[in-house]
Design a protein around this motif. Structure first.
Motif, PDB file in Angstrom:
ATOM      1  N   VAL A  93      27.205  39.809  40.780  1.00 27.86           N
ATOM      2  CA  VAL A  93      27.176  40.609  40.333  1.00 27.86           C
ATOM      3  C   VAL A  93      26.914  42.065  40.812  1.00 27.86           C
ATOM      4  O   VAL A  93      26.066  41.916  41.264  1.00 27.86           O
ATOM      5  CB  VAL A  93      26.973  40.508  38.753  1.00 27.86           C
ATOM      6  N   PRO A  94      27.980  42.832  41.323  1.00 31.30           N
ATOM      7  CA  PRO A  94      27.545  43.925  42.804  1.00 31.30           C
ATOM      8  C   PRO A  94      26.656  44.892  41.976  1.00 31.30           C
ATOM      9  O   PRO A  94      26.675  45.402  40.487  1.00 31.30           O
ATOM     10  CB  PRO A  94      28.867  44.983  43.129  1.00 31.30           C
ATOM     11  N   PRO A  95      25.414  45.522  42.683  1.00 30.32           N
ATOM     12  CA  PRO A  95      24.371  45.957  41.908  1.00 30.32           C
ATOM     13  C   PRO A  95      25.467  47.406  41.471  1.00 30.32           C
ATOM     14  O   PRO A  95      24.375  47.303  39.999  1.00 30.32           O
ATOM     15  CB  PRO A  95      23.223  46.814  43.204  1.00 30.32           C
ATOM     16  N   ALA A  96      25.687  48.241  41.505  1.00 29.05           N
ATOM     17  CA  ALA A  96      26.803  49.386  41.044  1.00 29.05           C
ATOM     18  C   ALA A  96      27.480  49.203  39.817  1.00 29.05           C
ATOM     19  O   ALA A  96      27.349  49.598  39.190  1.00 29.05           O
ATOM     20  CB  ALA A  96      27.238  50.341  41.790  1.00 29.05           C
ATOM     21  N   PHE A  97      28.051  47.891  39.816  1.00 35.15           N
ATOM     22  CA  PHE A  97      28.613  46.788  38.632  1.00 35.15           C
ATOM     23  C   PHE A  97      27.123  46.893  37.276  1.00 35.15           C
ATOM     24  O   PHE A  97      27.853  47.090  36.657  1.00 35.15           O
ATOM     25  CB  PHE A  97      30.290  46.209  38.872  1.00 35.15           C
ATOM     26  N   ALA A  98      26.460  46.203  38.101  1.00 35.68           N
ATOM     27  CA  ALA A  98      25.260  45.804  36.938  1.00 35.68           C
ATOM     28  C   ALA A  98      25.145  47.530  36.500  1.00 35.68           C
ATOM     29  O   ALA A  98      24.523  46.819  35.211  1.00 35.68           O
ATOM     30  CB  ALA A  98      24.685  45.061  37.666  1.00 35.68           C
TER      31      ALA A  98
ATOM     32  N   ILE B 251      33.498  47.017  49.071  1.00 38.75           N
ATOM     33  CA  ILE B 251      33.414  46.011  49.355  1.00 38.75           C
ATOM     34  C   ILE B 251      34.674  44.441  48.844  1.00 38.75           C
ATOM     35  O   ILE B 251      35.072  45.248  47.479  1.00 38.75           O
ATOM     36  CB  ILE B 251      32.111  44.885  47.839  1.00 38.75           C
ATOM     37  N   PRO B 252      35.390  43.708  50.159  1.00 45.08           N
ATOM     38  CA  PRO B 252      36.092  42.843  49.749  1.00 45.08           C
ATOM     39  C   PRO B 252      35.698  42.114  49.108  1.00 45.08           C
ATOM     40  O   PRO B 252      33.776  41.205  48.634  1.00 45.08           O
ATOM     41  CB  PRO B 252      35.684  41.906  50.822  1.00 45.08           C
ATOM     42  N   PRO B 253      36.159  41.342  47.598  1.00 44.99           N
ATOM     43  CA  PRO B 253      35.728  40.792  46.339  1.00 44.99           C
ATOM     44  C   PRO B 253      35.841  39.657  47.208  1.00 44.99           C
ATOM     45  O   PRO B 253      36.211  38.868  48.555  1.00 44.99           O
ATOM     46  CB  PRO B 253      37.526  40.144  45.855  1.00 44.99           C
ATOM     47  N   ARG B 254      33.988  38.677  46.785  1.00 42.42           N
ATOM     48  CA  ARG B 254      34.114  37.929  47.232  1.00 42.42           C
ATOM     49  C   ARG B 254      34.580  36.359  46.321  1.00 42.42           C
ATOM     50  O   ARG B 254      34.640  36.747  45.715  1.00 42.42           O
ATOM     51  CB  ARG B 254      32.047  37.445  47.056  1.00 42.42           C
TER      52      ARG B 254
ATOM     53  N   ARG C 146      34.628  42.320  32.495  1.00 40.30           N
ATOM     54  CA  ARG C 146      35.174  43.343  33.193  1.00 40.30           C
ATOM     55  C   ARG C 146      34.870  44.455  32.481  1.00 40.30           C
ATOM     56  O   ARG C 146      34.348  44.723  31.094  1.00 40.30           O
ATOM     57  CB  ARG C 146      36.564  42.804  33.129  1.00 40.30           C
ATOM     58  N   ILE C 147      34.706  45.308  33.000  1.00 42.70           N
ATOM     59  CA  ILE C 147      34.798  47.247  32.717  1.00 42.70           C
ATOM     60  C   ILE C 147      36.190  47.914  32.781  1.00 42.70           C
ATOM     61  O   ILE C 147      36.325  48.177  34.186  1.00 42.70           O
ATOM     62  CB  ILE C 147      34.091  47.554  33.230  1.00 42.70           C
ATOM     63  N   ASP C 148      36.941  48.111  31.437  1.00 50.07           N
ATOM     64  CA  ASP C 148      38.155  48.969  32.113  1.00 50.07           C
ATOM     65  C   ASP C 148      37.499  50.336  31.370  1.00 50.07           C
ATOM     66  O   ASP C 148      36.844  50.880  30.204  1.00 50.07           O
ATOM     67  CB  ASP C 148      38.920  48.316  30.897  1.00 50.07           C
TER      68      ASP C 148
ATOM     69  N   ARG D 152      39.812  49.135  36.505  1.00 47.91           N
ATOM     70  CA  ARG D 152      39.575  47.995  36.197  1.00 47.91           C
ATOM     71  C   ARG D 152      38.866  47.359  37.123  1.00 47.91           C
ATOM     72  O   ARG D 152      38.947  47.480  38.463  1.00 47.91           O
ATOM     73  CB  ARG D 152      40.767  47.000  35.615  1.00 47.91           C
ATOM     74  N   LEU D 153      37.499  46.904  36.551  1.00 47.10           N
ATOM     75  CA  LEU D 153      36.746  46.823  37.641  1.00 47.10           C
ATOM     76  C   LEU D 153      36.174  44.964  37.200  1.00 47.10           C
ATOM     77  O   LEU D 153      36.087  44.931  35.616  1.00 47.10           O
ATOM     78  CB  LEU D 153      34.839  47.283  37.105  1.00 47.10           C
ATOM     79  N   SER D 154      35.687  44.265  37.806  1.00 45.06           N
ATOM     80  CA  SER D 154      35.428  42.905  37.128  1.00 45.06           C
ATOM     81  C   SER D 154      34.247  42.946  38.365  1.00 45.06           C
ATOM     82  O   SER D 154      34.532  42.279  39.631  1.00 45.06           O
ATOM     83  CB  SER D 154      36.707  41.509  37.685  1.00 45.06           C
ATOM     84  N   ALA D 155      33.312  41.569  37.818  1.00 47.95           N
ATOM     85  CA  ALA D 155      33.106  40.212  38.376  1.00 47.95           C
ATOM     86  C   ALA D 155      31.897  39.314  37.242  1.00 47.95           C
ATOM     87  O   ALA D 155      32.622  39.386  36.591  1.00 47.95           O
ATOM     88  CB  ALA D 155      30.958  42.011  38.283  1.00 47.95           C
ATOM     89  N   ALA D 156      31.402  38.645  38.267  1.00 46.96           N
ATOM     90  CA  ALA D 156      31.113  36.895  37.798  1.00 46.96           C
ATOM     91  C   ALA D 156      29.836  36.540  38.052  1.00 46.96           C
ATOM     92  O   ALA D 156      29.878  36.645  38.612  1.00 46.96           O
ATOM     93  CB  ALA D 156      32.568  36.370  38.216  1.00 46.96           C
ATOM     94  N   ASP D 157      29.584  36.362  37.536  1.00 45.81           N
ATOM     95  CA  ASP D 157      27.993  35.178  37.304  1.00 45.81           C
ATOM     96  C   ASP D 157      28.363  34.464  39.118  1.00 45.81           C
ATOM     97  O   ASP D 157      29.371  33.213  38.825  1.00 45.81           O
ATOM     98  CB  ASP D 157      27.572  34.611  36.190  1.00 45.81           C
ATOM     99  N   PRO D 158      27.084  33.783  39.583  1.00 49.01           N
ATOM    100  CA  PRO D 158      26.061  34.710  40.439  1.00 49.01           C
ATOM    101  C   PRO D 158      26.377  36.156  40.888  1.00 49.01           C
ATOM    102  O   PRO D 158      25.169  36.375  41.420  1.00 49.01           O
ATOM    103  CB  PRO D 158      25.420  33.799  40.820  1.00 49.01           C
TER     104      PRO D 158
END
Length: 100
Positions: free
Chosen positions: A83-88, A50-53, A65-67, A75-81
């Motif tokens: 958050v990709p499903p596998a990251f969640a 998935i390209p970064p949104r 952030r999950i290291d 290093r995985l990153s996401a932000a509200d609103p």
């Protein structure tokens, strides 16, 4: 393998509650260890596919952030609103089984 979940921002953020959540696979029983490894693999594949949104920032939104430390560093990153499903799923697992 170890994971460290860091959360920043959000309404009413309290420093004590914002400390990282740590999870070491050696602390898990074999079935949960296998699930942890699967969730990491799925989140890694999702991040690569998935390209970064560039979502519009949400007032009082949180960033995550999950290291993951193993043979390599992930290093995985996401932000509200958005958050990709596998990251969640990985984030929920780390919250449930990890410790501060």
């Amino acid at each position: 393998m170890q994971a460290e979940l860091t959360t920043d921002g959000g309404f009413g953020a309290f420093p004590g509650l914002m400390r990282p959540v740590l999870l070491d696979e050696n602390d898990l029983p074999p079935d949960e260890r296998a699930m942890f490894e699967r969730l990491v693999a799925e989140a890694r594949a999702e991040a690569a596919a998935i390209p970064p949104r560039t979502a519009k920032p949400v007032p009082d939104g949180r960033t995550y952030r999950i290291d993951v430390h193993s043979d390599d560093m992930l290093r995985l990153s996401a932000a509200d609103p958005s958050v990709p499903p596998a990251f969640a799923a990985l984030m929920d697992f780390v919250k449930k089984h990890g410790h501060r």
